[in-house]
Design a protein around this motif. Sequence first.
Motif, PDB file in Angstrom:
ATOM      1  N   GLY A 131       0.787  -1.231   0.000  1.00  0.00           N
ATOM      2  CA  GLY A 131       0.000   0.000   0.000  1.00  0.00           C
ATOM      3  C   GLY A 131       0.816   1.277   0.000  1.00  0.00           C
ATOM      4  N   ALA A 132       2.150   1.155   0.009  1.00  0.00           N
ATOM      5  CA  ALA A 132       3.004   2.345   0.068  1.00  0.00           C
ATOM      6  C   ALA A 132       3.242   2.918  -1.331  1.00  0.00           C
ATOM      7  N   ASP A 133       3.434   4.228  -1.383  1.00  0.00           N
ATOM      8  CA  ASP A 133       3.864   4.903  -2.601  1.00  0.00           C
ATOM      9  C   ASP A 133       5.388   5.016  -2.574  1.00  0.00           C
ATOM     10  N   LEU A 134       6.021   4.951  -3.735  1.00  0.00           N
ATOM     11  CA  LEU A 134       7.465   5.062  -3.796  1.00  0.00           C
ATOM     12  C   LEU A 134       7.904   6.524  -3.782  1.00  0.00           C
ATOM     13  N   ILE A 135       9.068   6.765  -3.190  1.00  0.00           N
ATOM     14  CA  ILE A 135       9.699   8.079  -3.217  1.00  0.00           C
ATOM     15  C   ILE A 135      10.909   7.980  -4.150  1.00  0.00           C
ATOM     16  N   GLU A 136      10.926   8.801  -5.167  1.00  0.00           N
ATOM     17  CA  GLU A 136      11.978   8.730  -6.172  1.00  0.00           C
ATOM     18  C   GLU A 136      13.345   9.067  -5.591  1.00  0.00           C
ATOM     19  N   ASN A 137      14.366   8.371  -6.081  1.00  0.00           N
ATOM     20  CA  ASN A 137      15.755   8.586  -5.672  1.00  0.00           C
ATOM     21  C   ASN A 137      16.582   8.793  -6.936  1.00  0.00           C
ATOM     22  N   LYS A 138      16.870  10.046  -7.276  1.00  0.00           N
ATOM     23  CA  LYS A 138      17.610  10.358  -8.492  1.00  0.00           C
ATOM     24  C   LYS A 138      19.114  10.155  -8.337  1.00  0.00           C
ATOM     25  N   VAL A 139      19.579   9.884  -7.125  1.00  0.00           N
ATOM     26  CA  VAL A 139      21.009   9.732  -6.881  1.00  0.00           C
ATOM     27  C   VAL A 139      21.467   8.298  -7.097  1.00  0.00           C
ATOM     28  N   SER A 140      20.803   7.350  -6.412  1.00  0.00           N
ATOM     29  CA  SER A 140      21.254   5.958  -6.489  1.00  0.00           C
ATOM     30  C   SER A 140      20.122   4.979  -6.819  1.00  0.00           C
ATOM     31  N   SER A 141      18.998   5.501  -7.241  1.00  0.00           N
ATOM     32  CA  SER A 141      17.851   4.722  -7.735  1.00  0.00           C
ATOM     33  C   SER A 141      17.004   4.047  -6.658  1.00  0.00           C
ATOM     34  N   ALA A 142      17.602   3.409  -5.655  1.00  0.00           N
ATOM     35  CA  ALA A 142      16.821   2.680  -4.654  1.00  0.00           C
ATOM     36  C   ALA A 142      15.794   3.613  -4.019  1.00  0.00           C
ATOM     37  N   PRO A 143      14.500   3.329  -4.165  1.00  0.00           N
ATOM     38  CA  PRO A 143      13.479   4.281  -3.707  1.00  0.00           C
ATOM     39  C   PRO A 143      13.234   4.235  -2.214  1.00  0.00           C
ATOM     40  N   GLY A 144      12.749   5.346  -1.713  1.00  0.00           N
ATOM     41  CA  GLY A 144      12.156   5.359  -0.391  1.00  0.00           C
ATOM     42  C   GLY A 144      10.670   5.076  -0.571  1.00  0.00           C
ATOM     43  N   PHE A 145       9.883   5.292   0.479  1.00  0.00           N
ATOM     44  CA  PHE A 145       8.444   5.082   0.321  1.00  0.00           C
ATOM     45  C   PHE A 145       7.658   5.915   1.326  1.00  0.00           C
ATOM     46  N   ARG A 146       6.402   6.103   0.992  1.00  0.00           N
ATOM     47  CA  ARG A 146       5.482   6.837   1.863  1.00  0.00           C
ATOM     48  C   ARG A 146       4.309   5.935   2.173  1.00  0.00           C
ATOM     49  N   LEU A 147       4.025   5.772   3.455  1.00  0.00           N
ATOM     50  CA  LEU A 147       2.877   4.991   3.904  1.00  0.00           C
ATOM     51  C   LEU A 147       2.111   5.850   4.897  1.00  0.00           C
ATOM     52  N   GLY A 148       0.882   6.195   4.556  1.00  0.00           N
ATOM     53  CA  GLY A 148       0.143   7.124   5.392  1.00  0.00           C
ATOM     54  C   GLY A 148       0.855   8.460   5.423  1.00  0.00           C
ATOM     55  N   ASN A 149       1.104   8.961   6.613  1.00  0.00           N
ATOM     56  CA  ASN A 149       1.809  10.240   6.753  1.00  0.00           C
ATOM     57  C   ASN A 149       3.290  10.054   7.079  1.00  0.00           C
ATOM     58  N   VAL A 150       3.802   8.836   6.902  1.00  0.00           N
ATOM     59  CA  VAL A 150       5.203   8.537   7.215  1.00  0.00           C
ATOM     60  C   VAL A 150       6.011   8.438   5.927  1.00  0.00           C
TER      61      VAL A 150
END
Length: 254
Positions: A131-150
């Motif tokens: 259920g998480a959305d990905l957070i783009e990482n233009k530096v090293s590709s490996a994404p972060g993510f957003r779940l709810g307000n975190v």
Amino acid sequence: MAMDAKIKTAAILVIGDEILSGRTKDRNVGFIADYLTQLGIDLKEVRIVSDDMEAIIDAVNALRAQYDYVFTTGGIGPTHDDITADAVAAAFGVGIDHDPRAMAILEAHYAKMPGADFNDARKRMARIPFGADLIENKVSSAPGFRLGNVHVMAGVPSVMQAMMDAIAPTLEAGSQIESVTIDTGLGEGIVAGRLGEVQKAHPGVVIGSYPYIRDDLFATNIVLRSRDQKALMAAKLAVEALIEELKDQQQKQF
């Protein structure tokens, strides 16, 4: 005083044994704090926890319940002690697995690197809570993510900064906090008592006192902060008048 209907608040959760041991010096909190201030979001709390599952879960649940936004740094790399994603999934009570979107991003990234194997360790960075959305990482590709307000970000400063740039358009910001700094040239003990009177008279302005030593002078800067420009200027005039009064009193004593 003209204010936003609801000021957005935030907390930062720094995760990592290396921060607590002092082996790695945190360079992320100040950057995020400045970034949020520019967006008009009030940073209210910063916590640092170890790479401990229960500690991370407890902190995530406490902070996400109290603030509009939570930003975590650290613990989403390829090693066994990178457990932030698992802890956030547990905090929300959802599952976690290799995310097809993240897998595709990482597979393409390592395909461009001669001799780089997209091995099981690197695949760990594609494990994203359901259920998480990905957070783009233009530096090293490996994404972060957003779940709810975190918002879950890397601990490497350059990567975290890129992720903040990706996150910013998704945040509901408020009016920016304006600030004014006044160098009193006077010691904090001289200013402190009367400064409380000014603060009471100007409740819409946050007034702070910050001592300094410069060229053998022990004095203090007064910093005023507010979202209301008129209130800020009124408080500034009051502080300046107070300083002049205190300086006149000092001169009469000598």
